[in-house]
Write a protein that holds these residues in place. Structure first.
Motif, PDB file in Angstrom:
ATOM      1  N   LEU A  96      44.990  43.702  32.634  1.00 22.32           N
ATOM      2  CA  LEU A  96      44.920  44.115  34.043  1.00 22.32           C
ATOM      3  C   LEU A  96      45.078  42.898  34.943  1.00 22.32           C
ATOM      4  O   LEU A  96      44.743  41.767  34.557  1.00 22.32           O
ATOM      5  N   TYR A  97      45.581  43.158  36.143  1.00 17.69           N
ATOM      6  CA  TYR A  97      45.815  42.134  37.155  1.00 17.69           C
ATOM      7  C   TYR A  97      45.201  42.643  38.440  1.00 17.69           C
ATOM      8  O   TYR A  97      45.426  43.792  38.829  1.00 17.69           O
ATOM      9  N   LEU A  98      44.415  41.797  39.088  1.00 15.85           N
ATOM     10  CA  LEU A  98      43.652  42.224  40.256  1.00 15.85           C
ATOM     11  C   LEU A  98      44.044  41.398  41.478  1.00 15.85           C
ATOM     12  O   LEU A  98      43.877  40.175  41.478  1.00 15.85           O
ATOM     13  N   GLY A  99      44.565  42.052  42.494  1.00 18.85           N
ATOM     14  CA  GLY A  99      44.824  41.393  43.777  1.00 18.85           C
ATOM     15  C   GLY A  99      43.812  41.899  44.791  1.00 18.85           C
ATOM     16  O   GLY A  99      43.582  43.107  44.871  1.00 18.85           O
ATOM     17  N   CYS A 130      43.851  39.401  33.297  1.00 21.48           N
ATOM     18  CA  CYS A 130      44.710  38.262  32.972  1.00 21.48           C
ATOM     19  C   CYS A 130      45.282  37.539  34.179  1.00 21.48           C
ATOM     20  O   CYS A 130      46.029  36.573  34.011  1.00 21.48           O
ATOM     21  N   GLY A 131      44.993  38.000  35.375  1.00 18.98           N
ATOM     22  CA  GLY A 131      45.550  37.299  36.527  1.00 18.98           C
ATOM     23  C   GLY A 131      45.414  38.131  37.769  1.00 18.98           C
ATOM     24  O   GLY A 131      44.769  39.183  37.767  1.00 18.98           O
ATOM     25  N   GLY A 132      46.032  37.654  38.852  1.00 18.19           N
ATOM     26  CA  GLY A 132      45.977  38.398  40.095  1.00 18.19           C
ATOM     27  C   GLY A 132      46.242  37.508  41.283  1.00 18.19           C
ATOM     28  O   GLY A 132      46.949  36.505  41.181  1.00 18.19           O
ATOM     29  N   ASP A 133      45.662  37.860  42.385  1.00 16.45           N
ATOM     30  CA  ASP A 133      45.926  37.155  43.635  1.00 16.45           C
ATOM     31  C   ASP A 133      44.732  37.397  44.543  1.00 16.45           C
ATOM     32  O   ASP A 133      44.226  38.516  44.622  1.00 16.45           O
ATOM     33  N   THR A 134      44.248  36.347  45.191  1.00 18.05           N
ATOM     34  CA  THR A 134      43.160  36.530  46.155  1.00 18.05           C
ATOM     35  C   THR A 134      43.588  35.932  47.480  1.00 18.05           C
ATOM     36  O   THR A 134      44.167  34.852  47.523  1.00 18.05           O
ATOM     37  N   CYS A 135      43.311  36.641  48.550  1.00 23.39           N
ATOM     38  CA  CYS A 135      43.627  36.112  49.874  1.00 23.39           C
ATOM     39  C   CYS A 135      42.676  36.762  50.860  1.00 23.39           C
ATOM     40  O   CYS A 135      41.919  37.654  50.499  1.00 23.39           O
ATOM     41  N   ARG A 136      42.701  36.309  52.087  1.00 19.29           N
ATOM     42  CA  ARG A 136      41.849  36.965  53.063  1.00 19.29           C
ATOM     43  C   ARG A 136      42.611  38.118  53.693  1.00 19.29           C
ATOM     44  O   ARG A 136      43.839  38.203  53.606  1.00 19.29           O
ATOM     45  N   SER A 137      41.866  39.024  54.306  1.00 14.89           N
ATOM     46  CA  SER A 137      42.455  40.142  55.018  1.00 14.89           C
ATOM     47  C   SER A 137      41.798  40.138  56.391  1.00 14.89           C
ATOM     48  O   SER A 137      40.649  39.722  56.530  1.00 14.89           O
ATOM     49  N   SER A 138      42.531  40.596  57.401  1.00 20.05           N
ATOM     50  CA  SER A 138      41.965  40.470  58.750  1.00 20.05           C
ATOM     51  C   SER A 138      40.712  41.319  58.915  1.00 20.05           C
ATOM     52  O   SER A 138      39.730  40.875  59.481  1.00 20.05           O
ATOM     53  N   ASP A 139      40.700  42.554  58.395  1.00 25.98           N
ATOM     54  CA  ASP A 139      39.484  43.358  58.562  1.00 25.98           C
ATOM     55  C   ASP A 139      39.187  44.279  57.392  1.00 25.98           C
ATOM     56  O   ASP A 139      38.038  44.435  56.997  1.00 25.98           O
ATOM     57  N   LYS A 140      40.213  44.871  56.790  1.00 22.52           N
ATOM     58  CA  LYS A 140      39.986  45.841  55.725  1.00 22.52           C
ATOM     59  C   LYS A 140      40.003  45.176  54.348  1.00 22.52           C
ATOM     60  O   LYS A 140      40.785  44.262  54.113  1.00 22.52           O
TER      61      LYS A 140
END
Lengths: 336, 336
Positions: A96-99, A130-140
């Motif tokens: 699985l990959y989680l963003g 096994c991987g993914g992506d993390t970033c900020r979101s403006s509100d949601k």
């Protein structure tokens, strides 16, 4: 308690700190050559199998409200609804990959609870993150999951291989999740059972695999958009019609009781979404094998109808015994 | 003109209508057993290869502004930044998955332009769109892409296999994209060249594959968070230090001119993001092979420094000739 509990905010942990926290908790299966922390993961696919891939977006205020669920359950559900797509092909999940797009008001503790739920669901399915992506979101809060699994090409169950005359079965009970959501939207309190069915769906992996491996089912789909909508996909792709007996649709006692008192909510059974039960077709002669499988898995498997020729369309025998021609329709994600 | 141009809104097209529109445009490669339109895609992975997977989220107002880009370019970029991760492993891309959360103010024509851009980039890379997820979003456009590729396990280039004494190279020119963004944020108009570098990045697939197949590079990463940050990943994972000569960092003439007039923007070269150029390590004896490769691909490949022992940390020879110890840092996605 980990060494990093003194960090309380995402800004302090930073993107790479957060990835490190998740990486420490994640187990890696034997098929993982390179896991979290590079440009890509690298994984093995067993010889003779096809790779199954699915992805789902879960967006706050569209798919969930944070005030209705705890973050642990949301983590489990985010993995479960993806695993359910692997179940629907008769496959075994592997990777699985989680963003995640994280709004600033989310605490690190909440993110930790979310990841713990996600990873518990992944572990229970015998798979690895096994991987993914993390970033900020403006509100949601935005959650994007990709799942990979595998299945023998000859056993894979798609939507397009159902045959006229075969029987239609569903697992579990239908409508519980949609009823929980309807009650929440009305400001009412669903029972614990209904809440559990909505917030913590169970991907029917063992069932899907058994139906594929034993060669029982001929087509399969998971019910995510509602029975009529998802049945519609099988009918369209297999070029068939169907006859459904509403009296046969399996209901939980909570849902049965509610409908007794509020018959106007009956449509939730046919058109509500997020059951994550499996709908499959099988030759009528497989009924005994299906019964035996249901007993072994301790999961009701109920015959709800029969596949007909395309020109016969979709007919429903309603609870009052009247036969009605219906359209296969479910949730249109672009209407409010 | 297609039969469905009379539909102008997403609500009219519906989720499945939209999926049908995209499916009609998408080409499917030979490795696709089952493409768009089932619970999962089913694909083959060639024997002897490992499967590479990466995913990226692009969120409106965080990663892009709709007023600064056309939807076609946004579609291309959404595919390109994911393809770049496959390039960074030395891999060949095969299958992409597109999830979109669509706000109500987006027209069907805009969605069509976005898909056209996405599919053009996918086609150019020789890959196929095989599935995804479409739903509405309350206000922001949300794009989630997963890419799968493959590479021979013995040729794969990770971040952790660099060696002390090796040279560091980058492709193309650095800082153009970050400069374009900085100018847009200041309300200024970047040149067409700079806009192109920001809105239409080129995944360096041919370069990545050649470096892997010829056994030239020993480690590789794509520069998405800024040179120092991404170099930091190689240094951390390979347990090394490095010495970078800022004078050697390749700049476009537009960026060079801008820095001449605005020397305060120099940090954009080292810490700006979204170059999507490749940073790789190679033994010094490979310089001639690297020169030849750059000529063949018509792409500058420039030596910018040398890998050192971990205890020597990261030092930078600044433009004024002074040596400075620096921290490997880039964009922290959770700070504003």
């Amino acid at each position: 308690m980990t060494k990093t509990t003194s960090l309380t905010s995402l800004a302090q942990a930073g993107e790479f700190g957060l990835i490190e926290r998740i990486k420490r908790q994640a187990q890696q299966g034997d098929s993982v050559v390179l896991g979290i922390g590079d440009d890509c993961s690298a994984t093995h696919v067993a010889e003779g199998k096809v790779l199954l891939t699915s992805k789902d977006l879960l967006i706050e205020e569209v798919h969930f409200r944070r005030c209705w669920t705890d973050m642990y359950s949301l983590g489990r559900k985010s993995a479960a609804v993806n695993l359910s797509d692997i179940a629907a092909m008769g496959g075994t999940p592997h990777h699985l990959y989680l963003g995640v797009g994280l709004p600033a008001d989310l605490s690190l503790a909440e993110v930790d609870n979310f990841s713990r739920g996600f990873l518990d669901e992944v572990d229970q399915a015998g798979a690895s993150l096994c991987g993914g992506d993390t970033c900020r979101s403006s509100d949601k809060l935005i959650i994007s999951v990709t799942v990979q699994g595998s299945v023998s090409a000859t056993q894979m169950l798609s939507r397009k291989t159902a045959q006229e005359g075969e029987a239609l079965f569903v697992s579990g009970t239908l409508g519980d999740s949609a009823l929980a959501l309807a009650l929440l939207l009305r400001g009412e309190n669903p029972s614990d059972f209904l809440c559990q069915r909505h917030h913590r769906p169970t991907p029917r992996l063992a069932l899907g695999q058994a139906l594929a491996q034993q060669g029982i089912a001929t087509s399969m789909i998971d019910i995510s958009d509602g029975l009529l909508s998802d049945l519609g996909h099988i009918l369209k792709q297999s070029a068939l019609g169907a006859h459904i007996d509403q009296q046969q649709i399996p209901l939980s006692s909570d849902t049965r009781q509610h409908l007794h008192d509020h018959p106007a909510d009956e449509d939730l059974i046919l058109q509500g979404g997020e059951d994550y039960e499996l709908l499959f077709s099988a030759p009528s002669c497989c009924s005994d094998a299906i019964d035996a499988l249901g007993h072994r898995l301790n999961l009701p498997l109920t015959r709800i109808g029969t596949l007909l020729a395309a020109e016969q369309g979709l007919t429903l025998v309603q609870l009052n015994g009247q036969e009605q021609r219906v359209e296969a329709r479910g949730f249109n994600h672009f209407r409010s």
